[in-house]
Every structure is written in structure tokens, then in C-alpha cells.
Design a protein around this motif. Structure first.
Motif, PDB file in Angstrom:
ATOM      1  N   PRO A 813       0.788  -1.239   0.000  1.00  0.00           N
ATOM      2  CA  PRO A 813       0.000   0.000   0.000  1.00  0.00           C
ATOM      3  C   PRO A 813       0.816   1.283   0.000  1.00  0.00           C
ATOM      4  CG  PRO A 813      -0.050  -1.040   2.164  1.00  0.00           C
ATOM      5  CD  PRO A 813       0.609  -2.015   1.250  1.00  0.00           C
ATOM      6  N   ASP A 814       2.110   1.223   0.320  1.00  0.00           N
ATOM      7  CA  ASP A 814       2.875   2.464   0.444  1.00  0.00           C
ATOM      8  C   ASP A 814       3.861   2.699  -0.693  1.00  0.00           C
ATOM      9  OD1 ASP A 814       4.622   0.429   1.024  1.00  0.00           O
ATOM     10  OD2 ASP A 814       5.533   1.424   2.763  1.00  0.00           O
ATOM     11  N   ARG A 815       3.711   1.948  -1.799  1.00  0.00           N
ATOM     12  CA  ARG A 815       4.644   2.122  -2.917  1.00  0.00           C
ATOM     13  C   ARG A 815       4.002   1.587  -4.195  1.00  0.00           C
ATOM     14  NH1 ARG A 815       8.890  -1.543   0.097  1.00  0.00           N
ATOM     15  NH2 ARG A 815       7.661  -0.649   1.784  1.00  0.00           N
ATOM     16  N   ALA A 816       4.606   1.945  -5.316  1.00  0.00           N
ATOM     17  CA  ALA A 816       4.099   1.476  -6.608  1.00  0.00           C
ATOM     18  C   ALA A 816       4.367  -0.021  -6.748  1.00  0.00           C
ATOM     19  CB  ALA A 816       4.775   2.240  -7.739  1.00  0.00           C
ATOM     20  N   PRO A 817       3.500  -0.756  -7.445  1.00  0.00           N
ATOM     21  CA  PRO A 817       3.734  -2.191  -7.662  1.00  0.00           C
ATOM     22  C   PRO A 817       5.061  -2.435  -8.378  1.00  0.00           C
ATOM     23  CG  PRO A 817       1.492  -1.595  -8.259  1.00  0.00           C
ATOM     24  CD  PRO A 817       2.216  -0.306  -8.022  1.00  0.00           C
ATOM     25  N   PHE A 818       5.703  -3.561  -8.069  1.00  0.00           N
ATOM     26  CA  PHE A 818       6.962  -3.916  -8.710  1.00  0.00           C
ATOM     27  C   PHE A 818       7.030  -5.430  -8.823  1.00  0.00           C
ATOM     28  CE2 PHE A 818       7.567  -3.634  -4.186  1.00  0.00           C
ATOM     29  CZ  PHE A 818       8.413  -4.670  -3.835  1.00  0.00           C
ATOM     30  N   THR A 819       8.011  -5.934  -9.559  1.00  0.00           N
ATOM     31  CA  THR A 819       8.133  -7.361  -9.853  1.00  0.00           C
ATOM     32  C   THR A 819       9.494  -7.861  -9.391  1.00  0.00           C
ATOM     33  OG1 THR A 819       6.669  -7.147 -11.757  1.00  0.00           O
ATOM     34  CG2 THR A 819       8.059  -9.100 -11.677  1.00  0.00           C
ATOM     35  N   VAL A 820       9.501  -9.072  -8.807  1.00  0.00           N
ATOM     36  CA  VAL A 820      10.755  -9.706  -8.388  1.00  0.00           C
ATOM     37  C   VAL A 820      10.816 -11.109  -8.974  1.00  0.00           C
ATOM     38  CG1 VAL A 820      10.848  -8.372  -6.248  1.00  0.00           C
ATOM     39  CG2 VAL A 820       9.757 -10.630  -6.251  1.00  0.00           C
ATOM     40  N   GLY A 821      12.029 -11.651  -9.035  1.00  0.00           N
ATOM     41  CA  GLY A 821      12.237 -13.020  -9.470  1.00  0.00           C
ATOM     42  C   GLY A 821      12.317 -13.964  -8.285  1.00  0.00           C
ATOM     43  N   ALA A 822      12.787 -15.184  -8.547  1.00  0.00           N
ATOM     44  CA  ALA A 822      12.860 -16.202  -7.504  1.00  0.00           C
ATOM     45  C   ALA A 822      13.789 -15.760  -6.385  1.00  0.00           C
ATOM     46  CB  ALA A 822      13.336 -17.517  -8.097  1.00  0.00           C
ATOM     47  N   GLY A 823      13.439 -16.133  -5.156  1.00  0.00           N
ATOM     48  CA  GLY A 823      14.276 -15.818  -4.021  1.00  0.00           C
ATOM     49  C   GLY A 823      13.453 -15.477  -2.799  1.00  0.00           C
ATOM     50  N   GLY A 824      14.133 -15.087  -1.714  1.00  0.00           N
ATOM     51  CA  GLY A 824      13.470 -14.671  -0.490  1.00  0.00           C
ATOM     52  C   GLY A 824      13.602 -13.175  -0.301  1.00  0.00           C
TER      53      GLY A 824
END
Length: 915
Positions: A813-824
Motif C-alpha cells: 500500500p505504500d509504494r508502486a507495484p513492482f516485480t521480483v524473481g525467484a528468491g526470499g
């Protein structure tokens, strides 16, 4: 083929090497690892193989070879020649049958494969040893169109020389009487039958086939006296024939079998079998007011009871099963015509261990009669049965009631996944109701791997459709005749909704492709029923079945035409979306892309008709009921942002007016929280989710429920059982909430088919301190966890684990959507609390403010009930928690004692402190 990669740190697959039988290798390029097409030549039936795998990383590195996976091809290519065997003297007494034959096996036999199927349920033993641990096989399919066979490697059970094949056979689903009251009747047939073929392979390559006609004999004179799924089972140990399943048994008094050819070719069914999953010890033994002895197993289970007993010859032990107690006695009223009684007569020759074989019950309590000597609670165990599905999803949070609710959904799925998805496991029904399966399928996929389970059932659904011009009966298999042969929205839409869910959750394009003709046939039938105006307002509808605010299950407040037209749009849109996934021809669909565009246009026509007929310019629906708003919003029938906001505001208003108690039935309930959360009404969603008054999701939990109930009030607040003739305490439809707990509260959802792309978007429920969800996706385990900072509850830590081969869209809720790859990953999120949940209220507060305060409505109701239950019921029935009137003035309408009002005020003031 599918495989899962476990990797520490960033790693991506660039290719794969597959090795068949340790020699033949195929190189595959790309990152795909789920449902990869078979790259080798077609396999021969009935052959054993092994497959192992090596992966190529995007950096060129190679993994070690995996451990070889052994497998047997269980299909056949040659025609099924073995006839059906049955007892030659038919009886209508539901008597199980024993069948046997003997054969000589040469030393040259290298492999033995057993093929078997039945009209009924069976088990085969070779030389006295059961060939597997499957129960009630081959399950229940649409017998007139599809008969399942099993393939079993029995090589280890055979020995050189004389061998015995023995079969225990009962009617099961095939001979059961279906229907209600005096209309109940057998649908398929009166007598069970079995077909068996033993395939022997010799060292010189020759194959010997021993079919069902080879020397088989049968009897009904055995320890199995009678058996029925609804009635239960009667056994008599005095009638045992020792050694009947061993070689050299004298079966001269047995009868030659009756034979008849199979009417259709049996097929291999890709689905997990029914097994014994576990055992539960009783937690207590009760004495009822009538003096009966009753075991309490602590929770509702599905299966049967096993016990060990030693007593005199002819002593008779009777077990009677029920889910709940009523006035201290077994509540068998809710079972209707299902007597659910197991009886055993002792041989008197020492300890006997007894467990029924061809029946199952839904129960928590078991009345035991006829026990010889001192009663021994430790002699009993409940044996839990269900299709052996793999668990894939888990949820936890800081609210124990929500965790218990989730566990209740898990247990109801287990109990209603016995050979096919059923509505309930205890009364004279246990049928594959399409509406129940449709509303619960998303929750089922959140909890277990049900791709094959639902996929098999969808095959039967398609077969039932073919005789009906695309119409889907309300139960599959259809055994109710005219009672189920109707086109009902939300029920028939299982044809479109369930395949779409399976594709979304498993990425199973082959299953979707297989079901598209069925999807199209249903949509075409529903469009015809609606007519050219595109509003489905004709014919019978179940509607928002079991709306708790309605006087009858089929008289929901949401207009049935609104509900049916909403589903018509939904299914047409799902069909268009499904067709758009394909690039080549499919069955009768020559050009999927052209058909997708056509159905998309039709969906827009339905949307326009819906909006023109049912939506007012002010953002109200002509059917001013919560279910109507929930479906309209969740299905996307209205797209304009301001109008959606107005609809969601009205939905929240109506729910608050009812004190945030549930006001939706089977069709509205799965969508009401999504409709609120997606349209700016998170506070109303939270109040609805955490409500404990009746009706609500948590009310049954407060009443001690261990499974989901059919009705919101299957048990009334005073502990009495709902007087309706239709009351079940293990009915998973309202358990659709589990999917919301995973997707929204936990914040883990698929963003692309099969979780190839994840969506991480937790709903920070203000009353919760933390929540977590784990899911074994087709690509590996994914996790999302969130926890409030104890020193600053407006700060939340969020962690996620994204499996190899996938991406995740992160929405916080406090930032623009973003995308990540595999990992923790871990993030700290600013999530300010709204404040309304914890506001200070008194009896002089506005009714709407009271309702918007967590637990305040329940405080008012329970305090009134302590002084006068009838007065509390009267108040709950008429109060509308809307702005513009103080609670004190509303209370005056029922004239409670002044002391009651003062107590309400004191408890309301204390709420803020308690929270």
C-alpha cells in the motif's frame, strides 16, 4: 511431466535433459518445468520404466541427475475381453458376494498384471493378500458412459504352482437407492458385478491372459450379510469360510458365476484412490439420558469405526453414527433415510477385530449397543477415509477462531472428497452437486492438489451433458432424474468455472482444452434459455441458495434473474478467455480465436443488457440485495469506476444495516469479500470476516464446529439443531472463505496460470497481528508472511519466498507495484490503521458507529440475551444499523430493563480498552 527445482540464491533454468530407462536422452530448451509434453516415442501399455532429469542453468551449469523415478504404464491397447461376473441367484437384499478361482502359474512367468473393474465396489486378493490398499474401488463414475479400471502389478504375490484369486464384491454406489422419501429408488442396477483379467508374461516373450470366465465360483454365504453406503454394513463372524481366499479350498458348495459382456470399454482413470488416511481415538464416552453408551471422537470425521472385542458366540454389537447430539441423544433426524448402522455378530472364538469394508459414515458420535462385558474405550478407533489427495496449502494468523475456521474447511474437504466431490458425507445424499463443487473449487485448489480429482469428475459432467443438449444436471453423476435435470445458474456453470479454476491454479492447458466443448455446450444452452434479450429470467433457478435472511432456501432476496444473468455473463466470459488460450483446433471448435471473439461479443451484449435492466443511474441495483451487488462487482458487470464505487458503498451499507452478519447464500458468499476489498470497502470486509454472531463464518466455530456447516445456523444459538429436514454439519460450500484467507489475508494468489507468476498483496486486517500462507505451487513452495510491529502497529513487515522458475508481482500500500524473481524477500510497509474498528462508543452513539466498532453488535445482542433471550431475538430481527439514530433510542423499542441498558453501555465503553 513436471519437476520442481530447489535452489539457494538466484538460479534460472535454461534447458533440461530427460533420460528414459537410463539410456535414451532428450534435450529440451527453455525454462518450462510444468506439464511438459512427453518427448519420447509412445510407451507400450503395461510396461515398467524409469525417468530421471538433469537441468541446465542459464549460466551453462549442470545439476546432478535426479534420482530415477520408476513408473508403470497402466493403460491398455488390446480390447477388454473379460466378461462381468455376478452371483447367479440375484437377490435384492444388498448382499455382498465372494468370488474365487484357482490357477497354476509356471516358473517361466516374469511379470503378472491384474486388470479389474466393477459395477459396484470390490477388492482382489492373491493367495489371501489384498493386491493394494485402495478402498471402495473403482470409485463412482457415470457407469452408463464410463467405467474405470485399475492396473496392478501382482508379480510379488504369485508363486510357482497353485494360486488363488479371490474377490470381495458389494453394490456400493451401483446398487444404492437415490432420491428422497418415497421416491428413492435404485438407479443403475440390483446386482454388483466384477470383471477381471490376469496378464502373465513369460520369459520367452509369450503372454497368457486369464479372463473372468476361467473357473470362477461365487457365494453370498459369507460373513458379509448386507452392505449399503447409506444403511451401513452387517457382518456375522459365524458365517466365515476360513481359507476361502487360499489355494486348494473346497468350493464345491459355491455356485458357478453368471457372466455377461461389458457394455463399454473400461478406461484407466487418472485420479488418486480412496485410502485409509489415519486413525482417531475417542476422547470421551458418554451416557445419554436414555442410558445409551456413546463414543465421542472429538471432531466430525468420515470413515468407519474399527474395534477389537472378545465375547460369547452370537453376541451382537451395533454401532449407530451421527454428527451431533440433540437433547443429549444421537441426532439421527439429520441423516433422514440413511440409517448408518453397522452390526457385527461374534463367532465366540476369541478376540475379533471388526471394521466394515463397503460403507462409510460421517460422524463424531457413535452409539454402541450390545458390548459384552466391561466397556473398553481403548478398543475403538475411527478410521478416516478419503481420496488420497496431497496437501498443498496452509494458513495461520493471530486469531485462533480464523485458524479453527480454516481447519474446519480442510476437514470438510477431506470428508467430501471420497471418490468424487460431494455435498455431504452423512445423510441419504452424498452426491456430486455441481453448485457445491463450483463455489468450492478455488478453496479446494488452495488446500490440496485436486487437479486430477476434479478433472475426472469434469469428464463425467461432460458425458452427462451429451444426452441433454448441453444442459448440465445439478448432480454429477446424475441419479435423481427429473429432480436434477434442470438448467440452474451457478450449478450448471460448474462446466465453465471449475475448468477455469483448474487452469488458473495448475496451468493444465490439456484439461482446459478437453473441457472447452463442454464449456461451449453449457454456454450455448444457457444463452438459448435466456433468449435474444440476453436476460436469463425464465425457468427454475436455485438462485442464491440458503440466503440466511430468506424464509426458504430457494427464496433468496437477490432476484434469481439478476443472479442467473450475472452467471450467464461470467460463463460466457470464461469461455471466451479459455478459447483465447488455444492456438489450434479443438474438437468441434475449428478456430478458437474466432470463437473467442464471438463469445466475447456475446458477453458484452449480456453486460449491456444487465446494466440496462438492473442498474439505476444512482448506482443501485433493482435487486437491492448483498448477493446481487457481490456478483455484479466480482464478475465485472459494471466497469465505470465511480459506478463501481457507488455499488460497493451500497453493498457495505446493506451489510452494516444487518450488523455485519452474513446476508448471502451459496452463490454470493464466495464473492462478497472480493467485491468489498477490490472497491475500497476493506473496513466492511473486516467486520464481515470477523463477525461472531449468527449468521457468520465464525459463529459455528464459537459453537464448537469442527467442520463447515450446510446452513449458517445448522445449530441454533441455544444449542438446538435446526428443525429443517435439510441440515448437515459437514458441507463444504460455505468453506469457500478459505480461498480468501489464502489470496487476500495471506496475500498469495496466482497472477498467471499455474502460479508461473505470483501476486503478493496481503490484506492487513486491522484486528490481526500477523498472518502467513504457504502454498506448494507447481513450481515449488511459495510463502508470504506479514507481522505488525508491536511498538508501532502502523508498520508491517512483509516477507515472501518466490520459487524458481516464477516471477512475483508485489503490491504493497505504500509504494508502486513492482516485480521480483525467484528468491526470499522482506519489506517494511507503512500501513496506517483506519481507526473505526477501535473507536469509542456508548449506548448514545449512532447505530452506524456502533456497528462499525469491532464486536459491538455482538456485545449488544449477548447482553440483551442474558436478561431475556426472546427480547434479544426480537431486537436482532428488526434493528437496522444505519446512521441517524442512537442505539439508546433503538433499544427503547423493545423496552429492556434499565439495568440491561446500563450493562450494554458499560461493556461498549470497555471495548476500546479490551482492543
Amino acid at each position: 511431466m513436471s519437476w520442481i527445482v530447489e535452489a539457494h540464491g538466484p538460479w534460472a533454468q535454461a534447458g533440461a535433459r530427460l533420460r528414459l530407462d537410463g539410456t535414451e536422452v532428450r534435450e529440451l530448451a527453455g525454462a518450462e518445468s510444468v506439464l511438459v509434453p512427453w518427448p519420447f516415442p509412445p510407451l507400450e501399455p503395461g510396461t515398467q520404466h524409469s525417468l530421471d532429469l538433469q537441468l541446465v542453468g542459464d549460466d551453462g551449469s549442470l545439476t546432478p541427475w535426479s534420482e530415477p523415478l520408476p513408473f508403470l504404464t497402466a493403460f491398455r491397447e488390446e480390447p477388454w475381453r473379460a466378461p462381468l461376473l455376478s452371483h447367479p441367484a440375484p437377490t435384492l437384499e444388498a448382499q455382498p458376494v465372494l468370488l474365487r478361482t484357482e490357477l497354476d502359474v509356471a516358473a517361466s512367468v516374469t511379470r503378472a498384471t491384474l486388470f479389474a473393474t466393477a459395477l459396484g465396489v470390490y477388492q482382489v486378493a492373491v493367495n489371501g493378500v489384498d493386491v493394494d490398499d485402495h478402498l471402495l474401488k473403482p470409485g463412482w463414475t457415470v457407469y452408463q458412459h464410463r467405467l474405470a479400471h485399475e492396473t496392478t502389478d501382482v508379480t510379488p504375490l504369485l508363486r510357482t504352482g497353485r494360486n488363488a484369486l479371490a474377490v470381495r464384491l458389494a453394490g456400493g454406489w451401483y446398487t444404492e437407492a437415490y432420491g428422497f422419501g418415497a421416491r428413492a429408488a435404485r438407479f443403475y442396477g440390483d446386482q454388483p458385478a466384477v470383471s477381471i483379467e490376469l496378464r502373465l508374461e513369460h520369459a520367452d516373450g509369450t503372454v497368457e491372459r486369464l479372463g473372468s470366465a476361467d473357473g470362477w465360483r461365487s457365494t453370498v454365504e459369507s460373513e458379509f450379510v448386507s452392505s449399503g453406503l447409506y444403511a451401513g454394513e452387517t457382518t456375522d463372524a459365524r458365517r466365515r469360510q476360513p481359507g476361502w481366499n487360499q489355494p486348494f479350498f473346497d468350493d464345491s458348495s459355491w455356485h458357478p458365476v453368471a457372466t455377461r459382456p461389458l457394455a463399454l470399454e473400461p478406461e484407466s482413470v487418472d485420479m488418486e484412490p480412496v485410502r485409509r488416511i489415519g486413525e482417531i481415538a475417542p476422547v470421551d464416552v458418554l451416557t445419554t439420558p436414555s442410558g445409551a453408551t456413546v463414543l465421542d471422537f472429538g471432531r466430525i470425521v468420515v470413515g468407519r469405526v474399527r474395534y477389537t472385542v472378545d465375547g460369547p458366540r452370537a453376541a451382537t454389537i451395533t454401532l449407530r453414527h451421527a454428527e451431533v447430539l440433540e437433547d443429549g441423544e444421537l441426532c439421527v433426524r439429520a441423516l433422514r433415510a440413511a440409517s448408518s448402522i453397522d452390526t457385527h455378530v461374534l463367532a465366540g472364538e476369541g478376540p475379533e477385530t471388526v471394521e466394515p469394508e463397503f460403507t462409510f459414515h460421517g460422524f463424531r458420535y457413535v452409539e454402541v449397543a450390545g458390548w459384552p462385558g466391561e466397556f473398553d474405550i481403548d478398543a475403538f478407533r475411527a478410521v478416516v477415509l478419503h481420496t488420497d489427495l496431497t496437501r498443498t496449502g496452509w494458513f495461520s494468523c493471530s486469531e485462533p477462531l480464523l485458524e479453527r475456521l480454516h481447519e474446519n474447511v480442510v476437514q470438510s474437504l477431506r470428508g467430501n472428497a471420497l471418490a468424487l466431490p460431494t455435498d455431504c458425507p452423512q445423510r441419504d445424499e452424498r452426491l456430486g452437486w455441481t453448485g457445491d463443487a463450483q463455489v468450492f473449487a478455488p478453496a479446494a485448489t488452495s488446500l490440496f492438489d485436486v487437479d486430477a480429482f476434479f478433472g475426472s469428475w469434469l469428464t463425467d459432467l461432460s458425458l452427462e451433458q451429451r444426452e441433454r443438449g448441453g444442459r448440465v444436471p445439478t448432480v454429477v453423476p446424475d441419479v435423481l432424474g427429473e429432480l436434477s435435470d434442470v438448467a440452474a445458474a451457478g450449478w450448471g456453470d460448474a462446466a465453465t468455472a471449475v475448468p477455469s479454476v483448474l487452469f488458473e491454479r495448475y496451468g493444465d492447458l490439456a484439461l482446459l482444452e478437453r473441457q472447452l466443448p463442454s464449456m461451449a455446450a453449457w454456454v450455448d444452452h444457457a444463452l438459448e434459455a435466456a433468449g435474444p434479450g440476453r436476460l436469463w429470467e425464465r425457468g427454475f433457478q436455485y438462485g442464491d441458495w440458503l440466503d440466511p435472511t430468506a424464509s426458504r432456501p430457494d427464496k433468496a432476496k437477490a432476484d434469481p434473474g439478476v443472479v442467473a444473468t450475472a452467471w450467464l455473463f461470467r460463463s460466457t466470459r470464461l469461455l471466451a478467455d479459455g478459447l483465447s488460450q488455444l492456438t489450434g483446433p479443438v474438437a468441434d471448435i475449428v478456430s478458437p480465436s474466432a470463437e473467442a471473439r464471438r463469445y466475447a461479443r456475446v458477453a458484452e451484449e449480456i453486460r449491456a443488457a444487465f446494466v440496462g435492466a438492473y442498474l439505476t443511474p444512482a448506482g443501485r441495483l433493482m435487486s437491492d440485495a448483498p448477493a446481487a451487488y457481490a456478483l455484479t462487482l466480482a464478475f465485472g458487470l459494471v466497469t465505470e469506476a465511480s459506478m463501481r464505487a457507488a455499488l460497493a458503498s451500497r453493498l457495505a451499507f446493506l451489510l452494516r444495516a444487518g450488523g455485519y452478519r452474513m446476508a448471502t447464500g451459496f452463490l454470493g458468499t464466495p464473492h462478497v469479500l472480493d467485491a468489498l476489498l477490490d472497491n475500497g470497502q476493506a473496513h466492511a470486509a473486516e467486520q464481515l470476516l470477523l463477525q461472531r454472531m449468527c449468521p457468520s463464518w465464525l459463529y459455528p466455530v464459537t459453537m464448537g464446529a469442527t467442520t463447515m456447516w450446510e446452513r449458517w445456523d445448522s445449530m441454533l444459538p441455544d444449542g438446538s439443531i435446526n428443525p429443517s429436514g435439510m441440515t448437515s454439519f459437514n458441507h463444504y460450500a460455505l468453506g469457500s472463505i478459505a480461498d480468501v484467507l489464502h489470496r487476500r489475508v495471506g496475500g498469495l494468489a496466482p497472477a498467471a496460470p499455474g502460479y508461473r507468476r505470483l501476486r503478493v498483496e496481503p490484506w492487513f486486517v486491522e484486528a490481526l497481528e500477523h498472518a502467513a500462507v504457504r502454498h506448494d505451487t507447481p513450481y515449488g513452495r511459495a510463502e508470504v508472511r506479514w507481522r505488525r510491529n508491536p511498538a508501532d502497529p502502523a508498520e508491517v513487515s512483509v516477507s515472501a519466498v518466490v520459487p524458481p522458475g516464477t516471477l512475483a508481482d508485489i503490491v504493497l500500500p505504500d509504494r508502486a507495484p513492482f516485480t521480483v524473481g525467484a528468491g526470499g524477500y522482506e519489506w517494511r510497509v507503512a500501513a496506517p490503521l483506519g481507526g473505526r474498528l477501535h473507536q469509542a462508543v456508548t449506548v448514545d452513539s449512532d447505530l452506524a458507529d456502533v456497528a462499525d466498532t469491532g464486536d459491538a453488535c455482538r456485545v449488544v445482542s449477548t447482553t440483551l440475551a442474558e436478561h431475556d433471550p426472546d427480547l434479544a431475538r426480537e431486537f436482532d430481527a428488526f434493528v437496522r444499523w444505519v446512521p441517524g439514530r442512537a442505539l439508546r433510542a433503538e433499544l427503547a423499542a423493545v423496552s429492556p430493563p434499565a439495568s440491561s441498558v446500563e450493562e450494554i453501555d458499560r461493556r461498549l465503553r470497555a471495548l476500546r480498552v479490551d482492543m
